[in-house]
Design a protein around this motif. Structure first.
Motif, PDB file in Angstrom:
ATOM      1  N   LEU A 303       1.068  -1.051   0.053  1.00  0.00           N
ATOM      2  CA  LEU A 303      -0.576   0.077  -0.330  1.00  0.00           C
ATOM      3  C   LEU A 303       0.973   1.319   0.189  1.00  0.00           C
ATOM      4  N   THR A 304       2.088   1.321   0.640  1.00  0.00           N
ATOM      5  CA  THR A 304       3.104   1.975   0.198  1.00  0.00           C
ATOM      6  C   THR A 304       3.664   2.934  -0.903  1.00  0.00           C
ATOM      7  N   GLU A 305       3.371   1.475  -1.544  1.00  0.00           N
ATOM      8  CA  GLU A 305       4.184   1.757  -3.126  1.00  0.00           C
ATOM      9  C   GLU A 305       3.422   2.431  -3.826  1.00  0.00           C
ATOM     10  N   LEU A 306       2.320   2.413  -3.437  1.00  0.00           N
ATOM     11  CA  LEU A 306       0.310   2.610  -4.483  1.00  0.00           C
ATOM     12  C   LEU A 306       0.251   4.142  -3.461  1.00  0.00           C
ATOM     13  N   GLN A 307       0.179   3.792  -2.560  1.00  0.00           N
ATOM     14  CA  GLN A 307       0.334   5.839  -2.214  1.00  0.00           C
ATOM     15  C   GLN A 307       1.590   6.523  -2.429  1.00  0.00           C
ATOM     16  N   ASN A 308       2.599   6.330  -3.416  1.00  0.00           N
ATOM     17  CA  ASN A 308       3.648   6.774  -3.138  1.00  0.00           C
ATOM     18  C   ASN A 308       3.290   7.571  -4.709  1.00  0.00           C
ATOM     19  N   LYS A 309       3.237   5.688  -5.059  1.00  0.00           N
ATOM     20  CA  LYS A 309       3.170   6.150  -6.641  1.00  0.00           C
ATOM     21  C   LYS A 309       2.233   7.199  -7.446  1.00  0.00           C
ATOM     22  N   LEU A 310       0.693   7.193  -6.701  1.00  0.00           N
ATOM     23  CA  LEU A 310      -0.096   7.951  -6.538  1.00  0.00           C
ATOM     24  C   LEU A 310      -0.212   9.594  -6.570  1.00  0.00           C
ATOM     25  N   LEU A 311       0.666   9.443  -5.127  1.00  0.00           N
ATOM     26  CA  LEU A 311       0.879  10.784  -5.160  1.00  0.00           C
ATOM     27  C   LEU A 311       1.848  11.813  -6.220  1.00  0.00           C
ATOM     28  N   ASN A 312       2.819  10.998  -6.864  1.00  0.00           N
ATOM     29  CA  ASN A 312       3.909  11.215  -7.719  1.00  0.00           C
ATOM     30  C   ASN A 312       2.758  11.183  -8.899  1.00  0.00           C
ATOM     31  N   MET A 313       2.649  11.042  -9.386  1.00  0.00           N
ATOM     32  CA  MET A 313       0.669  11.338 -10.305  1.00  0.00           C
ATOM     33  C   MET A 313       0.161  12.225 -10.850  1.00  0.00           C
ATOM     34  N   GLY A 314       0.098  12.789  -9.547  1.00  0.00           N
ATOM     35  CA  GLY A 314      -0.805  13.879  -9.076  1.00  0.00           C
ATOM     36  C   GLY A 314      -1.999  14.059  -8.673  1.00  0.00           C
ATOM     37  N   VAL A 315      -2.404  12.452  -8.259  1.00  0.00           N
ATOM     38  CA  VAL A 315      -3.444  12.414  -7.901  1.00  0.00           C
ATOM     39  C   VAL A 315      -3.942  12.879  -6.451  1.00  0.00           C
ATOM     40  N   GLN A 316      -5.143  12.915  -6.748  1.00  0.00           N
ATOM     41  CA  GLN A 316      -5.568  13.753  -4.984  1.00  0.00           C
ATOM     42  C   GLN A 316      -6.637  12.767  -3.329  1.00  0.00           C
ATOM     43  N   ASP A 317      -7.484  12.446  -3.851  1.00  0.00           N
ATOM     44  CA  ASP A 317      -7.792  11.254  -3.198  1.00  0.00           C
ATOM     45  C   ASP A 317      -7.689   9.795  -4.114  1.00  0.00           C
ATOM     46  N   ALA A 318      -7.575   9.069  -2.781  1.00  0.00           N
ATOM     47  CA  ALA A 318      -7.385   8.194  -3.415  1.00  0.00           C
ATOM     48  C   ALA A 318      -7.896   6.693  -2.379  1.00  0.00           C
ATOM     49  N   TYR A 319      -8.303   5.685  -2.850  1.00  0.00           N
ATOM     50  CA  TYR A 319      -9.357   4.812  -1.571  1.00  0.00           C
ATOM     51  C   TYR A 319      -8.443   3.220  -1.965  1.00  0.00           C
ATOM     52  N   ASN A 320      -8.494   2.037  -1.638  1.00  0.00           N
ATOM     53  CA  ASN A 320      -7.789   1.227  -1.549  1.00  0.00           C
ATOM     54  C   ASN A 320      -9.608  -0.016  -1.448  1.00  0.00           C
TER      55      ASN A 320
END
Length: 355
Positions: A303-320
């Motif tokens: 989940l940490t990898e995906l969290q960082n990936k999404l942040l770097n992609m410019g995503v605002q809100d994300a839900y697993n």
């Protein structure tokens, strides 16, 4: 004795005799009978030439005015055409200018995804599929532009509470162009029930349940915008006007900031197949579906990898969303990901997309 007939003849003879004699005398003398008639010349009214002249003058003026009017109308029509053309050009320029920031932003976020290997375009939706392979895991990204709120909805398995079906079956049954698995679930007495607060077609399936522990609610509102978070009371969620949504754990990003991932979810399991949904500033959706061999924590993404990936992609809100063997991505009637169970798992909720 004189008969009546002779008397009549004698009367007409005596009556016409003088006239016959006069005619014979005139014939013999050469005199001619003539009739003198006084000729009176026709004298037209004195004001007719003047009136005629005025009429002619007015006709000339009318002709001149008609020519002037025709010329003016022609110029007006030409001016209207040019004005319309100019206004159309201004409108097009304005629309293009208005879209430019959106296009620039879309280009910026797309560059971080690469080149799509599949695109679906309609007047209701635009879907772009990308491959994700940072080296430690593999999967797929689906960027979705909802042009109409009804281009996405959530369904229950077999349309009944407690029912379950694969995402492929749900896509086929509802005529969707794409679909992913949605919220978590709990099994009971051979049935599969959606976890916690669940909304379908604007209605609570089993009523509102306040968020507890690390659960969140995520879905779309009536305007087709992604909404989500933890809600302690129903009124707070109702204010967002949810059209549909499901629950799971945990949140990864909130307004462009990383959230704290509960320690339990950091390691249990460490790695796994994952399904994540999020949004950009322009309300485009981003969905990640990550492959893994199984659910024992040795493959897939953390989940940490995906969290960082999404942040770097410019995503605002994300839900697993629910992961492991539940993770599924179906597009155009084909299963795109590689389900860890070796086949798609029947689940109670699905997010579907429509052309």
């Amino acid at each position: 004795m004189i008969t009546p007939i002779k008397r009549i003849n004698r009367f007409f003879l005596l009556a016409t005799g003088p006239l016959i004699g006069l005619l014979i005398a005139m014939f013999v003398s050469g005199s001619a009978l003539s009739w003198q008639e006084e000729k009176v010349p026709f004298a037209p009214a004195s004001d007719i030439p003047r009136v005629t002249g005025e009429i002619g003058k007015k006709l000339d003026e009318a002709e001149s005015a008609a020519r002037l009017t025709a010329s003016s109308l022609k110029k007006t029509a030409e001016l209207y055409r040019k004005t319309t053309s100019t206004m159309s050009s201004i409108v097009n320029t304005t629309q293009t200018s208005a879209k430019r920031p959106e296009q620039i932003y879309n280009r910026r976020i797309t560059l971080k995804l690469g080149t799509p290997f599949q695109t679906i375009q309609s007047d209701k939706i635009r879907i772009e599929l990308y491959k994700v392979n940072p080296g430690t895991y593999k999967g797929y990204a689906m960027k979705v532009k909802l042009k109409s709120p009804d281009a996405m909805k959530m369904t229950l398995g077999k349309d009944i509470l407690g029912g379950a079906e694969t995402t492929l079956k749900a896509v086929q049954r509802h005529g969707a162009v794409a679909g992913i698995n949605a919220g978590g679930f709990a099994d009971s007495q051979g049935k599969r029930y959606p976890l916690s607060t669940t909304v379908v077609e604007g209605k609570y399936v089993t009523g509102f349940e306040p968020s507890y522990k690390d659960l969140f609610f995520v879905g779309l509102n009536r305007s087709g915008k992604l909404i989500g978070g933890k809600f302690r009371n129903k009124a707070d969620l109702d204010r967002l006007q949810p059209s549909f949504g499901a629950s799971f754990v945990p949140m990864l990003l909130n307004n462009g900031v990383k959230t704290t991932i509960p320690s339990k979810w950091l390691t249990s399991p460490l790695r796994a197949p994952r399904t994540v949904i999020g949004n950009y500033k322009d309300d485009q959706l981003i969905i990640l579906v990550i492959d893994g061999r199984d659910e024992n924590g040795s493959s897939g993404a953390t989940l940490t990898e995906l969290q960082n990936k999404l942040l770097n992609m410019g995503v605002q809100d994300a839900y697993n969303l629910d992961g492991g063997g539940s993770s599924s991505l179906v597009v155009n009637g084909k299963v795109i990901n590689h389900p860890s169970d070796g086949q798609l798992r029947p689940v109670p909720t699905h997010f579907l997309f429509f052309k």
